[in-house]
Write a protein that holds these residues in place. Structure first.
Motif, PDB file in Angstrom:
ATOM      1  N   ASP A  86       0.814  -1.218   0.000  1.00  0.00           N
ATOM      2  CA  ASP A  86       0.000   0.000   0.000  1.00  0.00           C
ATOM      3  C   ASP A  86       0.849   1.269   0.000  1.00  0.00           C
ATOM      4  O   ASP A  86       0.319   2.368  -0.008  1.00  0.00           O
ATOM      5  CB  ASP A  86      -0.956  -0.003   1.194  1.00  0.00           C
ATOM      6  CG  ASP A  86      -0.228  -0.077   2.533  1.00  0.00           C
ATOM      7  OD1 ASP A  86       0.988   0.211   2.552  1.00  0.00           O
ATOM      8  OD2 ASP A  86      -0.857  -0.414   3.537  1.00  0.00           O
TER       9      ASP A  86
ATOM     10  N   ALA B 153       3.240   2.171   2.326  1.00  0.00           N
ATOM     11  CA  ALA B 153       3.829   2.614   3.596  1.00  0.00           C
ATOM     12  C   ALA B 153       5.234   2.031   3.732  1.00  0.00           C
ATOM     13  O   ALA B 153       5.457   0.860   3.445  1.00  0.00           O
ATOM     14  CB  ALA B 153       2.951   2.159   4.757  1.00  0.00           C
TER      15      ALA B 153
ATOM     16  N   ARG C 293       4.497   7.260   4.978  1.00  0.00           N
ATOM     17  CA  ARG C 293       4.351   7.337   3.523  1.00  0.00           C
ATOM     18  C   ARG C 293       5.298   8.403   3.029  1.00  0.00           C
ATOM     19  O   ARG C 293       5.365   9.485   3.604  1.00  0.00           O
ATOM     20  CB  ARG C 293       2.926   7.758   3.185  1.00  0.00           C
ATOM     21  CG  ARG C 293       1.997   6.598   3.127  1.00  0.00           C
ATOM     22  CD  ARG C 293       1.884   6.089   1.742  1.00  0.00           C
ATOM     23  NE  ARG C 293       1.007   6.935   0.975  1.00  0.00           N
ATOM     24  CZ  ARG C 293       0.181   6.456   0.063  1.00  0.00           C
ATOM     25  NH1 ARG C 293       0.136   5.181  -0.187  1.00  0.00           N
ATOM     26  NH2 ARG C 293      -0.589   7.283  -0.597  1.00  0.00           N
TER      27      ARG C 293
ATOM     28  N   LYS D 110       5.595  13.989  -1.052  1.00  0.00           N
ATOM     29  CA  LYS D 110       5.990  14.479  -2.376  1.00  0.00           C
ATOM     30  C   LYS D 110       7.162  15.429  -2.217  1.00  0.00           C
ATOM     31  O   LYS D 110       7.302  16.063  -1.166  1.00  0.00           O
ATOM     32  CB  LYS D 110       4.822  15.222  -3.019  1.00  0.00           C
ATOM     33  CG  LYS D 110       3.660  14.324  -3.327  1.00  0.00           C
ATOM     34  CD  LYS D 110       2.661  15.105  -4.195  1.00  0.00           C
ATOM     35  CE  LYS D 110       1.340  14.407  -4.240  1.00  0.00           C
ATOM     36  NZ  LYS D 110       0.248  15.206  -3.676  1.00  0.00           N
TER      37      LYS D 110
ATOM     38  N   GLY E 190       1.815  17.845   2.771  1.00  0.00           N
ATOM     39  CA  GLY E 190       2.098  16.600   2.054  1.00  0.00           C
ATOM     40  C   GLY E 190       3.429  16.586   1.335  1.00  0.00           C
ATOM     41  O   GLY E 190       3.755  15.615   0.663  1.00  0.00           O
TER      42      GLY E 190
ATOM     43  N   ASP F  95      -0.822  17.556   8.571  1.00  0.00           N
ATOM     44  CA  ASP F  95      -0.355  16.183   8.344  1.00  0.00           C
ATOM     45  C   ASP F  95      -0.166  15.393   9.642  1.00  0.00           C
ATOM     46  O   ASP F  95      -0.543  14.226   9.718  1.00  0.00           O
ATOM     47  CB  ASP F  95       0.989  16.196   7.603  1.00  0.00           C
ATOM     48  CG  ASP F  95       0.799  16.377   6.106  1.00  0.00           C
ATOM     49  OD1 ASP F  95      -0.298  16.086   5.602  1.00  0.00           O
ATOM     50  OD2 ASP F  95       1.770  16.785   5.439  1.00  0.00           O
TER      51      ASP F  95
ATOM     52  N   SER G  98      -2.346  12.040  11.038  1.00  0.00           N
ATOM     53  CA  SER G  98      -1.726  10.765  11.362  1.00  0.00           C
ATOM     54  C   SER G  98      -1.998  10.385  12.824  1.00  0.00           C
ATOM     55  O   SER G  98      -2.292   9.219  13.127  1.00  0.00           O
ATOM     56  CB  SER G  98      -0.250  10.876  10.996  1.00  0.00           C
ATOM     57  OG  SER G  98       0.549  10.156  11.829  1.00  0.00           O
TER      58      SER G  98
ATOM     59  N   ASP H  32     -11.918  11.720   0.853  1.00  0.00           N
ATOM     60  CA  ASP H  32     -10.579  11.223   0.533  1.00  0.00           C
ATOM     61  C   ASP H  32      -9.871  10.801   1.801  1.00  0.00           C
ATOM     62  O   ASP H  32     -10.018  11.453   2.838  1.00  0.00           O
ATOM     63  CB  ASP H  32      -9.743  12.362  -0.071  1.00  0.00           C
ATOM     64  CG  ASP H  32      -9.665  12.266  -1.566  1.00  0.00           C
ATOM     65  OD1 ASP H  32     -10.035  11.191  -2.092  1.00  0.00           O
ATOM     66  OD2 ASP H  32      -9.242  13.251  -2.189  1.00  0.00           O
TER      67      ASP H  32
ATOM     68  N   ASP I 119      -5.951   8.666   2.750  1.00  0.00           N
ATOM     69  CA  ASP I 119      -4.807   7.861   2.360  1.00  0.00           C
ATOM     70  C   ASP I 119      -5.178   6.380   2.522  1.00  0.00           C
ATOM     71  O   ASP I 119      -5.727   5.977   3.550  1.00  0.00           O
ATOM     72  CB  ASP I 119      -3.661   8.248   3.309  1.00  0.00           C
ATOM     73  CG  ASP I 119      -2.386   7.485   3.033  1.00  0.00           C
ATOM     74  OD1 ASP I 119      -1.366   8.147   2.857  1.00  0.00           O
ATOM     75  OD2 ASP I 119      -2.404   6.238   3.025  1.00  0.00           O
TER      76      ASP I 119
ATOM     77  N   TRP J  43      -4.086   4.656   5.673  1.00  0.00           N
ATOM     78  CA  TRP J  43      -4.864   5.052   6.854  1.00  0.00           C
ATOM     79  C   TRP J  43      -6.230   4.377   6.865  1.00  0.00           C
ATOM     80  O   TRP J  43      -6.747   3.999   7.908  1.00  0.00           O
ATOM     81  CB  TRP J  43      -5.001   6.575   6.903  1.00  0.00           C
ATOM     82  CG  TRP J  43      -3.722   7.256   7.263  1.00  0.00           C
ATOM     83  CD1 TRP J  43      -2.590   6.651   7.729  1.00  0.00           C
ATOM     84  CD2 TRP J  43      -3.441   8.656   7.213  1.00  0.00           C
ATOM     85  NE1 TRP J  43      -1.612   7.593   7.963  1.00  0.00           N
ATOM     86  CE2 TRP J  43      -2.107   8.827   7.664  1.00  0.00           C
ATOM     87  CE3 TRP J  43      -4.179   9.769   6.838  1.00  0.00           C
ATOM     88  CZ2 TRP J  43      -1.502  10.089   7.746  1.00  0.00           C
ATOM     89  CZ3 TRP J  43      -3.588  11.022   6.912  1.00  0.00           C
ATOM     90  CH2 TRP J  43      -2.256  11.172   7.366  1.00  0.00           C
ATOM     91  N   ARG J  44      -6.806   4.249   5.697  1.00  0.00           N
ATOM     92  CA  ARG J  44      -8.130   3.617   5.604  1.00  0.00           C
ATOM     93  C   ARG J  44      -8.049   2.188   6.125  1.00  0.00           C
ATOM     94  O   ARG J  44      -8.880   1.746   6.913  1.00  0.00           O
ATOM     95  CB  ARG J  44      -8.593   3.643   4.146  1.00  0.00           C
ATOM     96  CG  ARG J  44      -9.887   2.932   3.908  1.00  0.00           C
ATOM     97  CD  ARG J  44     -10.449   3.235   2.524  1.00  0.00           C
ATOM     98  NE  ARG J  44     -11.589   2.396   2.242  1.00  0.00           N
ATOM     99  CZ  ARG J  44     -11.516   1.250   1.577  1.00  0.00           C
ATOM    100  NH1 ARG J  44     -10.348   0.833   1.117  1.00  0.00           N
ATOM    101  NH2 ARG J  44     -12.593   0.532   1.364  1.00  0.00           N
TER     102      ARG J  44
END
Ligand code: SF4
Lengths: 467, 203
Positions: A22, A24, A159, A162, A196, B103, B107, B157, B159, B162-163
């Motif tokens: 996924d 991570a 993760r 960017k 991000g 962010d 998390s 939405d 990530d 996370w889902r």
């Protein structure tokens, strides 16, 4: 031929132990810094009956609640510091406590002790961990659950962000530097403008910054929404680190240098986002609102809700009410009640020199406090006579700690009072309930102290040797 | 952590942008042990005046049973304090809906089973208006990534990592223990090749 990679790619690859389908990544953590706020994480560890995986890669320091004068201001504050000392000693973690001459703000002492090095992954339960990226380290703030994870496994799931490149060409003018640059780009892109992303700062003006300036710049990455700030290491970085207590020595230093030389972005490497700024467009800047992106050149005026759409004007009016400001007022006519020089953003020796260069031989019209970033910086400043400059100007010279940056140790700005501050957050209540904060550089805070209002520092530097 | 896939509850609006973690929980409350409960600290200085009386015009004060909070962009910006999430959870909030999140906050939220659901600016504006004085029966579906009111279904939405964590109630420490051998091998290799990474005090 190998594909061109950027600095983020290189740092990520070397720390990646495993990547899940996924996306991570499980990353190795080279340094983990804990402070009083880590008590939730230690409690989780105790709950689960876990031990600290790598006590030798973990360091503790008392800073958020550290008293700047004498003893802790309340039993609850004293308990926070004692809990840190108990937790670290129980788990065999070295801790720079209140009596340690190495004590100071976590993001100041990491580099100062040589714990922060290029190519490392550094975690701390504090969002300004981005500071350490100034050395070419992958450094990011984490929450308590993640702190417990790092403590017990020495790894972190993350993760990959960017990559964004922020290029700063040209040269800064007199009296303008890293803090102005940071507030400038954040005001252009917004407080979530770089969300991000990991920002790599490049360009002539970034190279020209001292390590202190680079730390200020990377420190503020989070105020623009980026969890990571990065600057490729160079000779300045290596010179800063050589001989520091925990920096490698002899053959290890040589080995490290060889590797560090590879830590830069390849010429053809790609970034998901590019932003360019001309340093000569940056002027002394101050915040007027309650979010770090609410900043304008000090020559500007308080924004007017009438010039905005309905939704924005409602928010703006609430902000102006909180800040006690009227639309259209010139920023340099705003009077302040006090000043604060301190925090992991701007309490290093160079910051203190910049402020002292303005204050030398002058009196402050308003009271204020100068809290050095570490006890070592305090000693150095005293050796240079900077403490005399502050004291003779009428400001308080106190011990190292986060102090009025976050008001946890009891140092606060009273409700409704206005403070010119070198810190990083002008959030409502950050410096105490009802406190009104204006963020700016150390030189600009010194100028505000001298005139009693927000002031362009540049005329005050004429004929002086600015640091 | 316990996994979940559906939640239906009352939504309430907190119509501001950049709701930072210093607002979510002022620093002075953070020396409190979690066992004491953090719900009363949520947005404390926004919800209460200096005498501790609740402001009547803050919808949250009139809907203490809300479990879905709707807010403006950049919710949870600022510090890494997980206590901001504890305050929401202990208050009873399960889902925060906003156009964007800080962010680290997001998390931290996921690590505590709190869903940070990102919606478009248009959907956020719609939800803010319907829940300005509380809205019952708002459904959040993690399987289909939707939020439904009685007359509209919207996507959110999140990530994918996370889902999965929220759905399965995964605890990262347990997951990592499955990779113990890889971690040990990585460490060995560091000691062999990059010993300089391990700190030794000199002088
Ligand atoms: S000085 Fe302020 S921003 Fe820096 S670590 Fe301390 S509280 Fe956080």
């Amino acid at each position: 031929m190998m594909a061109a990679t950027n600095l983020l790619d290189k740092l990520w690859d070397i720390h990646e132990i495993h990547r899940r389908q996924d996306g991570a990544s499980l990353l190795w953590v080279d340094r983990h810094l804990v402070h009083e706020g880590s008590h939730h994480a230690f409690a989780k560890l105790a709950d689960k009956g876990l031990v600290v995986a790598e006590p030798n890669l973990t360091f503790g320091v008392a800073d958020h609640y550290a008293p700047t004068r004498g003893t802790p201001q309340s039993p609850a504050i004293a308990r926070m510091i004692r809990t840190l000392e108990e937790n670290t000693s129980k788990h065999g973690i070295e801790c720079f406590g209140l009596d340690d001459p190495r004590q100071g703000i976590v993001h100041v002492i990491g580099p100062e002790q040589g714990l922060t090095l290029p190519g490392l992954l550094i975690n701390c339960g504090d969002s300004h961990t981005s500071t350490h990226g100034a050395f070419g380290a992958l450094a990011f703030g984490i929450g308590a659950t993640e702190v417990a994870h790092v403590l017990s496994t020495q790894t972190i799931w993350q993760r990959k962000p960017k990559a964004m490149r922020l290029s700063v060409t040209g040269k800064f003018g007199l009296g303008v530097g890293a803090k102005d640059l940071a507030l400038h780009w954040i005001s252009k892109l917004g407080a979530d403008g770089a969300r991000g992303h990991a920002i790599e700062y490049v360009g002539e003006a970034v190279r020209a910054l001292s390590m202190e300036g680079r730390m200020t710049l990377c420190n503020l990455s989070i105020e623009g929404g980026a969890r990571f700030g990065l600057i490729a290491p160079d000779n300045k970085t290596f010179e800063y680190l050589k001989g520091r207590t925990y920096a490698p020595t002899d053959s290890h230093w040589e080995q490290a240098l060889e590797y560090w030389a590879t830590l830069s972005t390849d010429p053809d490497a790609q970034f998901e986002r590019e932003v360019a700024i001309d340093a000569s467009d940056v002027t002394p800047i101050v915040t007027w609102g309650t979010s770090p992106d609410e900043a304008l050149p000090v020559s500007g005026r308080v924004p007017d809700p009438d010039e905005l759409g309905a939704y924005e004007s409602k928010g703006l009016q609430a902000t102006l009410d909180y800040m006690g400001l009227t639309p259209g007022r010139p920023l340099d006519q705003i009077e302040v009640d006090q000043v604060f020089i301190g925090s992991c953003t701007n309490a290093r020796i160079e910051d203190l020199r910049e402020a002292a260069a303005v204050l030398s031989g002058r009196k402050a019209r308003v009271p204020g406090m100068v809290a050095p970033g570490s006890m070592m910086i305090k000693a150095q400043a005293e050796a240079e006579g900077l403490d005399r400059v502050f004291i003779e100007a009428g400001l308080d010279w106190v011990n190292a700690g986060c102090s009025m940056c976050v008001a946890m140790n009891g140092d606060m700005v009273a409700p409704g009072k206005r403070c010119a501050s070198t810190t990083n957050r002008n959030f409502q209540g950050r410096q105490g309930p009802g406190a009104r904060t204006h963020l700016m550089s150390p030189a600009m805070v010194a100028a505000a102290a001298v005139t009693g209002r927000l002031t362009d520092v540049r005329p005050l530097l004429m004929g002086r040797n600015a640091a | 952590m316990i996994g979940w896939s559906n939640h239906t509850g009352k939504a309430v609006a907190f119509d501001r942008e950049n709701v930072d973690t210093d607002q979510l929980i002022p620093a002075r409350f953070m020396s409190t042990p979690r066992a004491d409960g953090y719900g009363k600290f949520l947005l404390h200085d926004v919800r209460f005046d200096s005498d501790g009386s609740p402001y009547g015009d803050i919808a949250l004060n009139n809907h203490l049973d809300a479990s879905i909070l709707v807010s403006g962009k950049n919710f949870g910006s600022g510090s890494s304090r997980e206590a901001a999430v504890y305050a929401l959870i202990d208050f009873g909030i399960r889902v925060v809906v906003a156009p964007s999140f800080g962010d680290i906050f997001a998390s931290n939220a996921v690590n505590n089973s709190l869903l940070p659901a990102r919606v478009s600016a248009t959907d956020a504006a719609f939800l803010l208006s319907v829940s300005s004085d509380g809205a019952e029966g708002i459904s959040v579906d993690l399987d289909h990534m939707t939020i439904s009111t009685k007359d509209r279904v919207m996507n959110f939405d999140l990530d994918p990592v996370w889902r999965k964590k929220l759905l399965n109630g995964w605890d990262d420490i347990d997951l990592t223990l499955n990779h113990q051998d890889e971690v040990a091998a990585y460490r060995e290799q560091l000691l062999d090749n990059q010993k300089w990474r391990f700190p030794v005090a000199t002088g």
